[in-house]
Design a protein around this motif. Structure first.
Motif, PDB file in Angstrom:
ATOM      1  N   SER A 217      48.608  49.180  47.849  1.00 46.93           N
ATOM      2  CA  SER A 217      49.257  48.125  47.079  1.00 46.93           C
ATOM      3  C   SER A 217      50.595  48.597  46.519  1.00 46.93           C
ATOM      4  O   SER A 217      51.583  47.869  46.517  1.00 46.93           O
ATOM      5  N   ARG A 220      53.103  48.400  49.180  1.00 46.50           N
ATOM      6  CA  ARG A 220      53.504  47.048  49.568  1.00 46.50           C
ATOM      7  C   ARG A 220      54.377  46.374  48.520  1.00 46.50           C
ATOM      8  O   ARG A 220      55.327  45.679  48.847  1.00 46.50           O
ATOM      9  N   TRP A 221      53.995  46.558  47.242  1.00 46.51           N
ATOM     10  CA  TRP A 221      54.611  45.730  46.208  1.00 46.51           C
ATOM     11  C   TRP A 221      55.690  46.437  45.380  1.00 46.51           C
ATOM     12  O   TRP A 221      56.320  45.813  44.536  1.00 46.51           O
ATOM     13  N   HIS A 245      51.460  43.951  39.425  1.00 54.19           N
ATOM     14  CA  HIS A 245      50.254  44.017  40.257  1.00 54.19           C
ATOM     15  C   HIS A 245      49.000  44.126  39.401  1.00 54.19           C
ATOM     16  O   HIS A 245      48.000  43.452  39.650  1.00 54.19           O
ATOM     17  N   LEU A 268      41.345  40.609  50.633  1.00 52.70           N
ATOM     18  CA  LEU A 268      42.797  40.729  50.591  1.00 52.70           C
ATOM     19  C   LEU A 268      43.339  41.735  51.597  1.00 52.70           C
ATOM     20  O   LEU A 268      44.526  41.732  51.911  1.00 52.70           O
ATOM     21  N   ILE A 307      44.320  34.232  49.496  1.00 52.84           N
ATOM     22  CA  ILE A 307      45.402  35.198  49.693  1.00 52.84           C
ATOM     23  C   ILE A 307      46.728  34.613  49.222  1.00 52.84           C
ATOM     24  O   ILE A 307      47.536  35.283  48.571  1.00 52.84           O
ATOM     25  N   ALA A 308      46.959  33.320  49.515  1.00 52.23           N
ATOM     26  CA  ALA A 308      48.193  32.672  49.085  1.00 52.23           C
ATOM     27  C   ALA A 308      48.274  32.628  47.562  1.00 52.23           C
ATOM     28  O   ALA A 308      49.351  32.836  46.978  1.00 52.23           O
ATOM     29  N   TYR A 310      46.938  34.744  45.490  1.00 52.64           N
ATOM     30  CA  TYR A 310      47.224  36.106  45.038  1.00 52.64           C
ATOM     31  C   TYR A 310      48.705  36.405  45.170  1.00 52.64           C
ATOM     32  O   TYR A 310      49.344  36.933  44.264  1.00 52.64           O
ATOM     33  N   GLN A 311      49.261  36.045  46.310  1.00 48.93           N
ATOM     34  CA  GLN A 311      50.697  36.325  46.546  1.00 48.93           C
ATOM     35  C   GLN A 311      51.576  35.501  45.624  1.00 48.93           C
ATOM     36  O   GLN A 311      52.619  35.968  45.147  1.00 48.93           O
ATOM     37  N   SER A 312      51.161  34.256  45.339  1.00 46.54           N
ATOM     38  CA  SER A 312      51.965  33.424  44.440  1.00 46.54           C
ATOM     39  C   SER A 312      51.942  33.972  43.018  1.00 46.54           C
ATOM     40  O   SER A 312      52.925  33.883  42.290  1.00 46.54           O
ATOM     41  N   LEU A 314      51.799  37.056  42.291  1.00 46.08           N
ATOM     42  CA  LEU A 314      52.692  38.204  42.282  1.00 46.08           C
ATOM     43  C   LEU A 314      54.147  37.773  42.110  1.00 46.08           C
ATOM     44  O   LEU A 314      54.999  38.542  41.661  1.00 46.08           O
TER      45      LEU A 314
END
Length: 315
Positions: A217, A220-221, A245, A268, A307-308, A310-312, A314
């Motif tokens: 993670s 990635r982030w 995160h 995820l 998953i969307a 979670y990404q939103s 972030l």
């Protein structure tokens, strides 16, 4: 006169009744028989106590043999070996349960010349010995061995033993012998301990996996974190994670149980239900139940929406 252990009390009671009305000569004969039966009952009781002590020692040794198993495969191998000794069996088979399928994983034989292949996977049939074992969560015995297992188990009867992991039957053990009551009980105790060992290995696996997730993670982030400087899992808390995160993890996973949070983390990463079941040492059915509850709690319809979301979060 041959009297089985189960009938001793009844015969003794009958002799005592007869002695009350028997003439002196007959009463003397009955008294001698009574003394003999009492001696036999005492000897049988002492033998049962010795057998129980012996079984308790076997269970203790068997459980200790499982303690330091480092992987699921090693744990299964040791379990098969210990069950063979505990049951005085020639062959032991352990299988995992995948929905309504029994999938053989490993076998053990005390015969060094025996090397039959694993039985083919099969359906869990309603009313079968295996189904009864799972329904009652106890050792079930049958004189008729299923066709697909005869090459491995022979045809002289067998036992099926459920192994419960995290509250659900995740595995079955087959033993190529029928057992008396004390050994069935001993085997049930061992299977309960084995389930606990599977849970321990699952927890250790999840811990290692979570450490990998943390590092992945961060890669990635964030682009400015020194990955090699990240501490080990034992030293990690939310302060060590990238702030956004950590906050997202807390916000997303807050409504979930610890096990459901583990499932989300694996989702995820793109893991399938089967992969999650293997990672967490639970059945695919259990994974599906967790996923349904997770989607409902988080207000999403499917994995893609999860998953969307979670990404939103972030951003």
């Amino acid at each position: 006169m041959t009297v089985g252990n189960a009938d001793l009390d009844r015969v003794i009671a009958s002799l005592l009744t007869d002695m009350r009305t028997a003439p002196a000569e007959r009463a003397t004969e009955l008294a001698r028989r009574l003394a003999d039966l009492l001696d036999r009952r005492e000897a049988a009781a002492e033998q049962r106590i010795a057998e129980i002590d012996n079984l308790a020692s076997h269970i203790d040794r068997a459980v200790h043999a499982l303690d330091d198993a480092a992987s699921t495969a090693e744990l299964m191998r040791r379990a098969c070996e210990q069950v063979a000794e505990l049951c005085r069996a020639r062959t032991v088979l352990i299988s995992r349960l995948d929905e309504k399928r029994i999938i053989p994983m490993m076998s053990f034989s005390t015969d060094p010349d025996a090397s039959p292949s694993l039985p083919r996977e099969c359906d869990l049939l309603p009313g079968s010995t295996e189904a009864r074992a799972l329904e009652t969560n106890t050792v079930s015995v049958d004189d008729m061995v299923p066709d697909q297992m005869r090459e491995l188990l022979g045809n002289n009867g067998y036992c099926a033993i459920p192994v419960v992991v995290d509250g659900h039957a995740a595995a079955l053990m087959h033993v190529d012998t029928t057992l008396d009551g004390p050994r069935r009980h001993a085997l049930s105790v061992f299977a309960e301990m084995l389930g606990g060992c599977f849970e321990r290995i699952g927890l250790e696996t999840r811990r290692e996996h979570q450490e990998r997730l943390l590092r992945d993670s961060a890669r990635r982030w964030t682009s400015d974190v020194d990955i090699d400087a990240l501490p080990s899992r034992d030293a990690v808390d939310s302060a060590h994670m990238p702030r956004g995160h950590a906050e997202v993890d807390e916000r997303l996973l807050d409504p979930l149980t610890e096990r459901e949070a583990d499932v989300v983390r694996l989702i995820l990463t793109g893991a399938s239900n089967a992969a999650i079941a293997t990672e967490l040492v639970i059945t695919v059915d259990t994974v599906k139940s967790h996923v349904k509850r997770i989607l409902r709690k988080l207000g999403v319809s499917n994995r893609a929406e999860l998953i969307a979301k979670y990404q939103s979060l972030l951003g």
